[in-house]
Scaffold this active site. Structure first.
Site, PDB file in Angstrom:
ATOM      1  N   ASN A   1       0.740  -1.170  -0.093  1.00 41.03           N
ATOM      2  CA  ASN A   1       0.109   0.033  -0.102  1.00 41.03           C
ATOM      3  C   ASN A   1       1.054   1.208  -0.070  1.00 41.03           C
ATOM      4  O   ASN A   1       1.901   1.632  -0.822  1.00 41.03           O
ATOM      5  CB  ASN A   1      -1.230  -0.418   0.383  1.00 41.03           C
ATOM      6  CG  ASN A   1      -0.731   0.050   2.908  1.00 41.03           C
ATOM      7  OD1 ASN A   1      -0.054  -1.230   2.677  1.00 41.03           O
ATOM      8  ND2 ASN A   1      -1.062   0.524   3.541  1.00 41.03           N
ATOM      9  N   ASP A   2       1.011   1.812   0.904  1.00 38.37           N
ATOM     10  CA  ASP A   2       1.088   3.531   0.640  1.00 38.37           C
ATOM     11  C   ASP A   2       2.743   3.170   0.415  1.00 38.37           C
ATOM     12  O   ASP A   2       3.774   2.295   0.445  1.00 38.37           O
ATOM     13  CB  ASP A   2       1.298   3.812   1.765  1.00 38.37           C
ATOM     14  CG  ASP A   2      -0.217   4.201   3.055  1.00 38.37           C
ATOM     15  OD1 ASP A   2      -1.207   3.114   2.400  1.00 38.37           O
ATOM     16  OD2 ASP A   2      -0.587   4.158   4.218  1.00 38.37           O
TER      17      ASP A   2
ATOM     18  N   ARG B   1      -0.351   8.918  13.097  1.00 39.57           N
ATOM     19  CA  ARG B   1      -0.063   7.806  12.329  1.00 39.57           C
ATOM     20  C   ARG B   1       0.354   9.030  10.973  1.00 39.57           C
ATOM     21  O   ARG B   1       0.500  10.029  10.774  1.00 39.57           O
ATOM     22  CB  ARG B   1      -0.365   6.226  11.910  1.00 39.57           C
ATOM     23  CG  ARG B   1      -1.673   6.686  11.227  1.00 39.57           C
ATOM     24  CD  ARG B   1      -2.042   5.470  10.610  1.00 39.57           C
ATOM     25  NE  ARG B   1      -3.211   4.967  10.151  1.00 39.57           N
ATOM     26  CZ  ARG B   1      -4.363   5.298  10.788  1.00 39.57           C
ATOM     27  NH1 ARG B   1      -4.785   5.259  11.841  1.00 39.57           N
ATOM     28  NH2 ARG B   1      -6.076   5.359  10.570  1.00 39.57           N
ATOM     29  N   ASP B   2       1.829   8.313  10.037  1.00 41.08           N
ATOM     30  CA  ASP B   2       2.051   8.635   9.395  1.00 41.08           C
ATOM     31  C   ASP B   2       2.850   9.673   9.599  1.00 41.08           C
ATOM     32  O   ASP B   2       2.676  10.936   9.154  1.00 41.08           O
ATOM     33  CB  ASP B   2       0.541   8.378   8.068  1.00 41.08           C
ATOM     34  CG  ASP B   2      -0.291   7.240   8.355  1.00 41.08           C
ATOM     35  OD1 ASP B   2       0.646   6.742   8.552  1.00 41.08           O
ATOM     36  OD2 ASP B   2      -1.074   7.200   7.350  1.00 41.08           O
TER      37      ASP B   2
ATOM     38  N   GLU C   1      -5.340  10.837   6.502  1.00 40.04           N
ATOM     39  CA  GLU C   1      -4.197   9.635   6.704  1.00 40.04           C
ATOM     40  C   GLU C   1      -2.652  10.277   6.486  1.00 40.04           C
ATOM     41  O   GLU C   1      -2.576  11.510   5.405  1.00 40.04           O
ATOM     42  CB  GLU C   1      -3.969   8.110   6.904  1.00 40.04           C
ATOM     43  CG  GLU C   1      -5.459   7.299   7.504  1.00 40.04           C
ATOM     44  CD  GLU C   1      -5.558   5.518   6.489  1.00 40.04           C
ATOM     45  OE1 GLU C   1      -5.702   5.684   7.735  1.00 40.04           O
ATOM     46  OE2 GLU C   1      -5.179   5.886   5.568  1.00 40.04           O
TER      47      GLU C   1
HETATM   48  C1  FRU Z   1      -3.119   4.439   5.151  1.00 39.12           C
HETATM   49  C2  FRU Z   1      -2.824   3.595   5.981  1.00 39.12           C
HETATM   50  C3  FRU Z   1      -2.020   4.415   6.800  1.00 39.12           C
HETATM   51  C4  FRU Z   1      -0.711   3.533   7.613  1.00 39.12           C
HETATM   52  C5  FRU Z   1      -1.067   2.430   6.477  1.00 39.12           C
HETATM   53  C6  FRU Z   1      -0.947   0.792   7.298  1.00 39.12           C
HETATM   54  O1  FRU Z   1      -3.055   3.906   3.909  1.00 39.12           O
HETATM   55  O2  FRU Z   1      -3.673   3.358   6.683  1.00 39.12           O
HETATM   56  O3  FRU Z   1      -2.332   5.311   7.246  1.00 39.12           O
HETATM   57  O4  FRU Z   1      -0.204   4.042   7.759  1.00 39.12           O
HETATM   58  O5  FRU Z   1      -2.326   2.734   5.761  1.00 39.12           O
HETATM   59  O6  FRU Z   1      -1.182  -0.066   6.151  1.00 39.12           O
END
Ligand code: FRU
Length: 610
Positions: free
Chosen positions: A154-155, A271-272, A325
């Site tokens: 993902n991210d 987070r993030d 996020e």
């Molecule tokens: C966004 C998210 C972030 C988190 C990550 C977890 O897509 O939800 O906020 O850090 O993915 O995989």
């Protein structure tokens, strides 16, 4: 034969009820002890580089503790195959060379007894191997977008540029193509287009999984790890979310977690972290997403280790219909502003995106080193990309020539786990260059244009033509080599037409229809008949963007097997949508609802992505 096996199973089950652990040879070099219905110990007697674990995506998750000399090294959640094997994933045993390796496996599928455990298909597919085959098996794997060689992504995370190399880390599951076991995968590139897979940068540790975060190059050595150390700060996610640091002193090749982690704690879900150096105050700044508060918290630090909360932004601003996020905050020059700058705060939101699920909104304003103030009213929402598959977008630290280059995750949480690939799941968007433009309504907006490096992929145009499009439509072929990957540019004089259609289609009757509505000043992309759409009710969609005023429109389209990215010529809209045609689109057709449209130029470049 079957009877014989049944007798054997019955005998094993009987022994188990007597409390005796059973051992069965699964594959050369492995010993399997069935310790009960839901617990099994696998001993690796003759280690090789990899232990291959079979995955079935519909199976429930099992917990696997990897032991070296009986100490837990790694805890993995994995959908161990029960009925069939979808694919294999490797556990790299080289990390524990010379130690006694075993896997302690707990399944959660409530088997009644050992006999059920033995009957589960996966045991016979456990294997030791010196190699793991990462050759591509997917027809939908993009050619010039970044993808992980295998496993879930993902991210984008921790992106930085250093000494000619673009580093891209990403949320990665090395043990399956669905979300889980979040680590930072790592790839590098000299040109943002060709990527090399590197060993994982960070793997889950005792503080939790490694969620999203960012990297900075600490040129002055403020953190005490030497000049030029690369510092990562990320979210350690277990029951709660805390912020941790990792350090690289070899230019970002390898990272080691900081001994005094965590560096920020909170009782809120946050987070993030995204960091940057703020020269005016001589401090590092971090923006942290307080997901459920719908706020971005701003911190400052002299040394990247001790952080002071300065302010928060967000309550009541923009789209609030989901978690906030993956923030980013950066300055950009104001167009014709005589050197003036404005700040852009990126705020990824899920759900609550414009077409459901995930999307990237942003705010334009000022930042004084302490507080972000937004230029527009709280009720104004600005979207960075008007498609359904553009999320978690953040920018590179330390990019050369003052560039502000960003990249997103090309999917949507609504269906990301279900898209029709298996060896890997999800790609990044194209890298994009960001700038500001004046919307003519007194507001500044964010423009995204494909990074110029993409032009190096262009081969001799397969079509270069001009014509007048009418209701009936004029078609041109699309290149078929390389799985049909190509770029199109259309220069359109909309003339007397009130709607102009640009349609991509194939002989299977699948099509993507893009519509300029001249009077409504919109551009729309309809993927309802684009190919495979049935894997999610949220997939078939028409997405619409505001198009710039005027009868002359420039449209750039990038096709890469499972994606279409549309950019207005100056990036005044971008629209990213996944598509899964059962065969590549073969034809582009320009037509009108009535009247004529001058196609002043249509250029199609096959893209060489080797
Ligand atoms: C966004 C998210 C972030 C988190 C990550 C977890 O897509 O939800 O906020 O850090 O993915 O995989």
């Amino acid at each position: 034969m079957t009877t014989l096996r049944n007798i054997l199973f019955a005998a094993l089950a009987l022994l188990a009820t007597l409390g005796t652990a059973q051992a069965q040879k699964a594959a050369d070099g492995l010993r399997i002890h069935y310790l009960g219905g839901n617990r099994t110990l696998v001993h690796v007697d003759q280690p090789r580089r990899y232990l291959l674990l079979p995955v079935e995506e519909q199976a429930p998750e099992a917990t696997v503790r990897v032991l070296a000399n009986a100490r837990t090294q790694e805890e993995i959640r994995i959908r161990l195959a029960l009925n069939k094997v979808d694919y294999l994933v490797p556990v790299d045993l080289a990390r524990w060379e010379g130690q006694g390796i075993a896997l302690d496996i707990y399944t959660e599928n409530s088997r009644a007894n050992v006999r059920d455990a033995i009957a589960d298909a996966y045991w016979s597919h456990l294997a030791l191997s010196d190699t793991f085959d990462t050759a591509n098996r997917e027809t939908y794997r993009p050619r010039y977008h970044h993808t992980p060689r295998y496993g879930w992504m993902n991210d984008p995370n921790g992106m930085f540029y250093l000494d000619g190399t673009w580093h891209l880390c990403y949320q990665w599951n090395p043990y399956g193509s669905m979300w889980g076991n979040l680590s930072w995968g790592h790839s590098t590139s000299a040109d943002l287009v060709h990527w090399q897979a590197q060993p994982a940068a960070l793997r889950p540790d005792g503080l939790g999984m490694i969620f999203s975060g960012s990297c900075v190059v600490d040129t002055a050595g403020t953190a005490g790890f030497g000049r030029g150390a690369v510092i990562a700060i990320y979210t350690s996610a277990a029951g709660t979310q805390i912020q941790s640091m990792a350090v690289s002193t070899d230019g970002g090749r390898t990272f080691r977690p900081y001994g005094a982690n965590p560096i920020i704690v909170s009782d809120k879900e946050c987070r993030d972290p995204h960091m940057f150096w703020h020269p005016e105050t001589g401090r590092w700044i971090m923006v942290l997403a307080a997901a459920l508060e719908h706020e971005m918290w701003i911190y400052s630090s002299p040394d990247l280790k001790t952080w002071t909360k300065e302010s928060s932004f967000g309550k009541g601003y923009g789209s609030q219909d989901g978690v906030w996020e993956c923030p980013d905050l950066f300055p950009l020059p104001v167009p014709d502003g005589g050197g003036k700058q404005k700040w852009v705060l990126l705020c990824n939101i899920n759900p609550g995106g414009i077409y459901g699920g995930s999307a990237t909104q942003y705010f334009v304003g000022d930042f004084d080193g302490h507080t972000f103030t937004c230029d527009s009213k709280p009720e104004v929402t600005k979207w960075m990309d008007w498609g359904k598959d553009h999320y978690a977008t953040v920018s590179w630290a330390n990019a050369p020539q003052g560039r502000r280059t960003a990249i997103g995750w090309m999917s949507n949480w609504q269906y990301a786990n279900n898209v029709p690939t298996q060896q890997y799941r999800s790609a990044n968007t194209l890298p994009r260059e960001l700038s500001l433009f004046d919307g003519g309504d007194g507001q500044l907006y964010l423009a995204s244009t494909p990074s110029p490096e993409l032009e190096k992929l262009r081969r001799e145009p397969s079509v270069k033509t001009s014509f007048t499009a009418r209701q009936k439509g004029t078609s041109r072929p699309l290149p078929q080599q390389n799985g049909g990957v190509c770029e199109l540019e259309l220069l359109l004089g909309t003339g007397s037409a009130s709607k102009v259609y640009v349609t991509l289609s194939n002989p299977a009757g699948e099509k993507v229809v893009m519509t300029y509505d001249v009077s409504a000043r919109t551009f729309a992309m309809d993927r309802t008949q684009s190919g495979l759409t049935g894997f999610s009710v949220d997939f078939p969609t028409v997405t619409t963007a505001p198009a710039p005023d005027g009868s002359f429109q420039v449209l750039r389209l990038f096709i890469d097997r499972c994606s279409i990215e549309a950019f207005e010529g100056q990036g005044r809209f971008a629209m990213t949508n996944l598509v899964f045609p059962t065969q590549p689109y073969t034809t582009v057709t320009v037509s009108t609802d009535s009247g004529r449209c001058a196609v002043r130029q249509l250029t199609v470049w096959p893209l060489g992505a080797e």
